[in-house]
Motif scaffolding. Structure first.
Motif, PDB file in Angstrom:
ATOM      1  N   ALA A 134       0.829  -1.199   0.000  1.00 42.72           N
ATOM      2  CA  ALA A 134       0.000   0.000   0.000  1.00 42.72           C
ATOM      3  C   ALA A 134       0.868   1.255   0.000  1.00 42.72           C
ATOM      4  N   TYR A 135       1.958   1.212   0.717  1.00 45.37           N
ATOM      5  CA  TYR A 135       2.907   2.325   0.774  1.00 45.37           C
ATOM      6  C   TYR A 135       3.472   2.623  -0.608  1.00 45.37           C
ATOM      7  N   MET A 136       3.856   1.586  -1.333  1.00 47.05           N
ATOM      8  CA  MET A 136       4.386   1.774  -2.681  1.00 47.05           C
ATOM      9  C   MET A 136       3.312   2.317  -3.621  1.00 47.05           C
ATOM     10  N   ILE A 137       2.101   1.809  -3.488  1.00 44.36           N
ATOM     11  CA  ILE A 137       1.019   2.234  -4.384  1.00 44.36           C
ATOM     12  C   ILE A 137       0.714   3.724  -4.195  1.00 44.36           C
ATOM     13  N   VAL A 138       0.610   4.181  -2.936  1.00 44.08           N
ATOM     14  CA  VAL A 138       0.274   5.593  -2.724  1.00 44.08           C
ATOM     15  C   VAL A 138       1.406   6.500  -3.192  1.00 44.08           C
ATOM     16  N   GLN A 139       2.633   6.033  -3.106  1.00 40.30           N
ATOM     17  CA  GLN A 139       3.745   6.835  -3.618  1.00 40.30           C
ATOM     18  C   GLN A 139       3.637   6.991  -5.126  1.00 40.30           C
ATOM     19  N   MET A 140       3.384   5.888  -5.825  1.00 42.72           N
ATOM     20  CA  MET A 140       3.239   5.940  -7.282  1.00 42.72           C
ATOM     21  C   MET A 140       2.056   6.827  -7.682  1.00 42.72           C
ATOM     22  N   VAL A 141       0.937   6.659  -6.971  1.00 42.32           N
ATOM     23  CA  VAL A 141      -0.247   7.460  -7.281  1.00 42.32           C
ATOM     24  C   VAL A 141       0.050   8.945  -7.081  1.00 42.32           C
ATOM     25  N   GLY A 142       0.759   9.269  -5.997  1.00 41.60           N
ATOM     26  CA  GLY A 142       1.104  10.655  -5.723  1.00 41.60           C
ATOM     27  C   GLY A 142       1.976  11.267  -6.797  1.00 41.60           C
ATOM     28  N   ILE A 143       2.984  10.528  -7.237  1.00 40.93           N
ATOM     29  CA  ILE A 143       3.896  11.060  -8.248  1.00 40.93           C
ATOM     30  C   ILE A 143       3.197  11.194  -9.599  1.00 40.93           C
ATOM     31  N   ILE A 144       2.379  10.201  -9.946  1.00 40.35           N
ATOM     32  CA  ILE A 144       1.640  10.286 -11.215  1.00 40.35           C
ATOM     33  C   ILE A 144       0.681  11.474 -11.192  1.00 40.35           C
ATOM     34  N   ALA A 145      -0.020  11.670 -10.060  1.00 39.06           N
ATOM     35  CA  ALA A 145      -0.942  12.801  -9.948  1.00 39.06           C
ATOM     36  C   ALA A 145      -0.207  14.128 -10.047  1.00 39.06           C
ATOM     37  N   SER A 146       1.031  14.167  -9.555  1.00 33.36           N
ATOM     38  CA  SER A 146       1.791  15.417  -9.577  1.00 33.36           C
ATOM     39  C   SER A 146       2.035  15.915 -10.995  1.00 33.36           C
ATOM     40  N   GLN A 147       2.158  14.994 -11.926  1.00 37.79           N
ATOM     41  CA  GLN A 147       2.415  15.398 -13.307  1.00 37.79           C
ATOM     42  C   GLN A 147       1.197  16.082 -13.912  1.00 37.79           C
ATOM     43  N   ALA A 148       0.006  15.713 -13.460  1.00 36.11           N
ATOM     44  CA  ALA A 148      -1.205  16.378 -13.945  1.00 36.11           C
ATOM     45  C   ALA A 148      -1.309  17.797 -13.395  1.00 36.11           C
ATOM     46  N   ILE A 149      -0.867  17.991 -12.149  1.00 34.46           N
ATOM     47  CA  ILE A 149      -0.950  19.310 -11.532  1.00 34.46           C
ATOM     48  C   ILE A 149      -0.034  20.308 -12.236  1.00 34.46           C
ATOM     49  N   LEU A 150       1.008  19.824 -12.888  1.00 36.21           N
ATOM     50  CA  LEU A 150       1.918  20.718 -13.601  1.00 36.21           C
ATOM     51  C   LEU A 150       1.206  21.556 -14.663  1.00 36.21           C
ATOM     52  N   ASN A 151       0.055  21.085 -15.103  1.00 36.61           N
ATOM     53  CA  ASN A 151      -0.656  21.772 -16.178  1.00 36.61           C
ATOM     54  C   ASN A 151      -1.594  22.873 -15.700  1.00 36.61           C
ATOM     55  N   VAL A 152      -1.636  23.125 -14.388  1.00 40.99           N
ATOM     56  CA  VAL A 152      -2.579  24.122 -13.876  1.00 40.99           C
ATOM     57  C   VAL A 152      -1.950  25.504 -13.756  1.00 40.99           C
ATOM     58  N   GLY A 153      -0.667  25.641 -14.010  1.00 38.25           N
ATOM     59  CA  GLY A 153      -0.015  26.942 -13.875  1.00 38.25           C
ATOM     60  C   GLY A 153       1.104  27.123 -14.872  1.00 38.25           C
ATOM     61  N   ASP A 154       1.685  28.295 -14.856  1.00 42.16           N
ATOM     62  CA  ASP A 154       2.785  28.649 -15.750  1.00 42.16           C
ATOM     63  C   ASP A 154       4.108  28.323 -15.059  1.00 42.16           C
ATOM     64  N   PRO A 155       4.959  27.476 -15.654  1.00 42.00           N
ATOM     65  CA  PRO A 155       6.232  27.120 -15.007  1.00 42.00           C
ATOM     66  C   PRO A 155       7.189  28.290 -14.842  1.00 42.00           C
ATOM     67  N   SER A 156       6.930  29.406 -15.537  1.00 39.50           N
ATOM     68  CA  SER A 156       7.790  30.571 -15.381  1.00 39.50           C
ATOM     69  C   SER A 156       7.346  31.462 -14.222  1.00 39.50           C
ATOM     70  N   GLY A 157       6.242  31.113 -13.580  1.00 36.07           N
ATOM     71  CA  GLY A 157       5.723  31.912 -12.480  1.00 36.07           C
ATOM     72  C   GLY A 157       5.985  31.291 -11.124  1.00 36.07           C
ATOM     73  N   PHE A 158       5.137  31.645 -10.138  1.00 39.32           N
ATOM     74  CA  PHE A 158       5.325  31.202  -8.758  1.00 39.32           C
ATOM     75  C   PHE A 158       4.345  30.110  -8.334  1.00 39.32           C
ATOM     76  N   VAL A 159       3.192  30.052  -9.007  1.00 38.97           N
ATOM     77  CA  VAL A 159       2.106  29.192  -8.536  1.00 38.97           C
ATOM     78  C   VAL A 159       2.527  27.737  -8.413  1.00 38.97           C
ATOM     79  N   LEU A 160       3.230  27.213  -9.399  1.00 40.60           N
ATOM     80  CA  LEU A 160       3.604  25.805  -9.386  1.00 40.60           C
ATOM     81  C   LEU A 160       4.653  25.489  -8.317  1.00 40.60           C
TER      82      LEU A 160
END
Length: 406
Positions: A134-160
């Motif tokens: 379960a520990y490994m699964i939640v880590q993988m889920v967290g990292i995969i979800a993080s890549q989706a969050i990258l699309n909510v802001g501008d990488p040249s700004g502060f929000v991300l």
């Protein structure tokens, strides 16, 4: 599994939030570094610094825990992580980032030691395997979800940069408020690196090489995407594919390894990865083909890492396993320091394809060495089906003290 979740959900939720924050940061720095005009080699030094800090933390964090306890170390390091995340966009200098990445790696090593020992303390012998899964699964889920969050802001700004800082801060709430008492820190029997190499040369060499693969793969993937001119969306999908591959293929390969000579799997998988990465590095492929290569790379690297630990454990007594795991994980982290540096240099010489060519070279070396070791030693007899280990994401899961060679 329900019993595990009912007792450990605060810790698992906190770990998932931590990995979302960490996953965003790793990819974002590669993209932002390119925007800031950092050279490929400068970005590679920034990425390597994390692993240097991680190794330092793995040596110092246990003594910190013994002195002041799990809760204080966890809270102190967590505060530093949140602070570092918001400093990145304020001080956009590669040398400053390098120092911050050392601090970031140091803090996360202590966080992992605390979280993993807490989880082991809460689990019983009957539920420990499920808890680690379960520990490994939640880590993988967290990292995969993080890549989706990258699309909510501008990488040249502060929000991300603010988002992972907030998520990391929130991650400590369920962990620190969990009803499970903090565990008592204990050390275990030590094992010298010389003795470890005598027990399993393939395990030691393999962990050094896979350390370079891991750090190049996760540290420089975003840099490769930036050099290729990919959008933030495509880069996040590519990085996410690396983790999805590891999540999907981990168990099937582990099941196979308990029914055949593990070295055959190590050799075969490494050979497939070497050829695939060579093609990806030399050919001009469509983005879909690169995604397939990423899925395969992640799906091979994670299981090979576990196979090397399992193969070494086949030759160990029960009370030597913790110390051997700590030693091999330390070797993996040491090899990881040089992965981004060498990858960055090669990419500066031959272009973006150097990312895949370096990984291909490492897997080629592992394939050749595994074949040679098969000619020098017979496979261990009577391997138990439970010997295959699912590795944790941190190289500090085992906190055994490694004795220096005398």
């Amino acid at each position: 599994m329900i019993k595990v979740l009912s007792t450990s959900w605060p810790l698992l939720l906190g770990v998932m939030l931590l990995m979302v924050g960490n996953g965003i940061q790793g990819t974002l720095l590669g993209i932002r570094g390119a925007i800031e005009g950092f050279s490929t080699f400068e970005i590679s030094l920034v990425m390597s610094a994390y692993f240097a800090g991680f190794l330092l933390g793995s040596q110092l964090a246990p003594s910190m825990i013994r002195k002041v306890g799990h809760v204080r170390v966890f809270a102190a390091l967590g505060s530093l992580i949140s602070a570092v995340l918001v400093v990145y966009p304020v001080a956009a200098d590669w040398m400053v980032w390098t120092a911050l990445r050392v601090l970031f790696g140091f803090c996360f090593s202590g966080i992992y030691i605390t979280a993993e020992s807490w989880l082991n303390n809460a689990a019983t012998n009957e539920t420990r395997g499920q808890a680690l899964s379960a520990y490994m699964i939640v880590q993988m889920v967290g990292i995969i979800a993080s890549q989706a969050i990258l699309n909510v802001g501008d990488p040249s700004g502060f929000v991300l940069f603010v988002i992972p800082s907030v998520l990391v801060s929130l991650a400590f709430m369920p962990i620190l408020l969990a009803p499970t008492p903090a565990p008592t820190f204990q050390t275990t029997k030590g094992l010298s690196f010389r003795e470890l190499f005598r027990i399993s040369p393939l395990g030691c060499v393999g962990m050094l090489l896979t350390g370079g693969v891991f750090s190049a793969m996760f540290g420089m993937a975003a840099v490769w995407g930036a050099m290729e001119g990919l959008s933030v969306r495509d880069i996040s999908i590519f990085v996410g594919a690396l983790y999805v591959g590891g999540l999907v293929l981990q168990y099937p390969i582990g099941w196979m390894s308990d029914r055949m000579d593990r070295r055959l799997l190590i050799t075969g998988l490494s050979g497939i990865a070497a050829v695939t990465m060579l093609i990806a590095g030399l050919a001009d492929l469509p983005f879909t083909a690169y995604l397939v290569a990423a899925l395969l790379l992640g799906g091979i690297t994670n299981p090979v890492y576990a196979l090397l630990i399992a193969y070494t454990n086949d030759f160990l007594a029960q009370d030597d396993m913790a110390a051997a795991s700590a030693g091999m994980i330390f070797l993996n982290g040491f090899g990881a320091i040089f992965g981004p540096i060498v990858t960055g240099w090669i990419m500066g010489q031959v272009g973006s394809g150097g990312f895949f060519l370096f990984i291909s070279a490492l897997f080629s070396l592992l394939t050749a060495y595994a074949l040679w070791r098969m000619s020098r030693r017979a496979a261990p007899a009577g391997t138990a089906p439970s010997a295959f280990l699912v590795p944790t994401a941190s190289p500090v899961a085992a906190t055994a003290v490694i004795e220096k060679d005398r």
